[in-house]
Design a protein around this motif. Structure first.
Motif, short mmCIF file in Angstrom:
data_model
loop_
_atom_site.label_atom_id
_atom_site.label_comp_id
_atom_site.label_asym_id
_atom_site.label_seq_id
_atom_site.Cartn_x
_atom_site.Cartn_y
_atom_site.Cartn_z
N ALA A 1 -3.08 -8.91 0.42
CA ALA A 1 -3.56 -8.26 1.47
C ALA A 1 -1.93 -7.63 1.37
N ALA A 2 -1.55 -8.44 2.82
CA ALA A 2 -0.39 -7.64 2.71
C ALA A 2 0.51 -7.76 1.26
N PHE A 3 0.66 -8.14 0.67
CA PHE A 3 1.33 -7.54 -0.53
C PHE A 3 0.70 -6.45 -1.32
N TRP A 4 -0.22 -6.64 -1.01
CA TRP A 4 -0.87 -5.01 -1.89
C TRP A 4 -0.04 -3.77 -1.21
N ARG A 5 0.00 -4.41 0.43
CA ARG A 5 0.67 -2.93 1.53
C ARG A 5 1.62 -2.68 0.78
N LYS A 6 2.57 -3.98 0.81
CA LYS A 6 4.25 -3.36 0.28
C LYS A 6 4.27 -2.49 -0.91
N LEU A 7 2.93 -2.86 -1.87
CA LEU A 7 3.30 -2.22 -3.13
C LEU A 7 2.94 -0.73 -2.70
N GLY A 8 2.59 -0.48 -1.74
CA GLY A 8 1.73 1.03 -1.02
C GLY A 8 0.74 1.60 -1.69
N ASN A 9 -0.39 0.01 -1.70
CA ASN A 9 -0.96 0.59 -2.77
C ASN A 9 -2.84 0.43 -1.64
N PRO A 10 -3.31 1.74 -2.26
CA PRO A 10 -4.48 1.33 -1.16
C PRO A 10 -5.53 0.27 -1.75
N LEU A 11 -6.07 -0.45 -0.55
CA LEU A 11 -6.42 -1.22 -0.54
C LEU A 11 -8.19 -1.04 1.06
N LEU A 12 -8.61 -1.48 -0.22
CA LEU A 12 -10.27 -1.59 1.26
C LEU A 12 -11.52 -3.28 1.20
N ARG A 13 -11.57 -2.66 1.76
CA ARG A 13 -12.53 -3.92 2.01
C ARG A 13 -14.34 -3.76 3.03
N ASP A 14 -14.63 -5.07 3.18
CA ASP A 14 -15.85 -4.69 3.50
C ASP A 14 -15.69 -5.26 5.28
N GLU A 15 -16.72 -4.64 5.92
CA GLU A 15 -16.52 -5.19 7.66
C GLU A 15 -16.33 -6.94 7.27
N ALA A 16 -17.41 -7.59 6.14
CA ALA A 16 -17.79 -8.57 7.16
C ALA A 16 -16.24 -9.42 6.33
#
Length: 234
Positions: free
Chosen positions: A61-76
């Motif tokens: 998740a941290a790596f994907w955000r560093k790339l500037g890419n969108p990241l989504l997850r469900d509540e759980a």
């Protein structure tokens, strides 16, 4: 366990503490491989923050955000979507001839990137309103060390207010490398730069060997006096 959806498909992975994955699962989910220099895909490597990799596992998740890419997850936190973003476009630049441009320095002299053919280039973006303005002396130190090896730094000020706002920082750094002003953000558009500071590495043949990546050199600006907005001389 968690489900990850990406351009590579849907897969089940053994995730802990969010989206911490083994190096093998991270490679399956993202297409990037964990190496000592960071997460790599082909000849392109993106350095990871120290806290984002440990004991052969990666905080995807941290790596994907560093790339500037969108990241989504469900509540759980059991299903994750790794979206394609600017990184996908930037990675496509690797191996291509660097887009040419001509910009003026603070004295008004025109500088054309392709005139540096035969030199290895560190193309960096910065702005006088950014803490990265304190990195200019570090880039001068790097240039002074490597100038004898056909190396040049090209620092692009992404500031729409013109050269006078950049001049004090360039002069303070005693910069001998190219410092050009990009008030219309042409370089940002050509190279897909989404923030400052970012860097692009270009080889002597004019080809991009590392597409845009974060290029902060120091965190000295954290010691700024917030009332006066000044730094101690040291």
């Amino acid at each position: 366990m968690a489900i990850v959806l990406s351009e590579l498909g849907e897969m089940s992975v053994a995730a802990t503490d969010g989206l911490w994955l083994s190096a093998a699962d991270a490679a399956r989910a993202t297409g990037w491989t964990l190496k000592p220099e960071g997460m790599c895909r082909g000849a392109v490597c993106v350095p990871l923050p120290r806290e984002a990799a440990r004991e052969g596992r990666v905080d995807v998740a941290a790596f994907w955000r560093k790339l500037g890419n969108p990241l989504l997850r469900d509540e759980a936190g059991e299903a994750w979507v790794l979206g394609a973003g600017a990184e996908g476009r930037n990675a496509a630049l690797a191996g291509l001839i660097a887009p040419d441009f001509t910009l003026s320095d603070v004295s008004g002299a025109a500088r054309t990137l392709s005139d540096l053919r035969g030199k290895k280039i560190l193309l960096v973006s910065w702005a006088p309103w950014c803490g990265c303005r304190f990195d200019l002396p570090a880039w001068q130190e790097l240039y002074a060390k490597l100038r004898g090896r056909d190396f040049m730094v090209v620092a692009v000020s992404e500031d729409s207010r013109g050269p006078e706002n950049s001049r004090p920082w360039i002069e303070q750094a005693k910069a001998e490398y190219w410092c050009v002003i990009d008030p219309e953000h042409r370089v940002a558009e050509l190279y897909g730069l989404v923030n400052v500071p970012q860097a692009v590495w270009i080889d002597a043949g004019g080809r991009i060997v590392r597409p845009p990546e974060t290029a902060g050199w120091t965190d000295h600006f954290r010691r700024m006096d917030l009332k006066t907005r000044t730094m101690a001389p040291e």
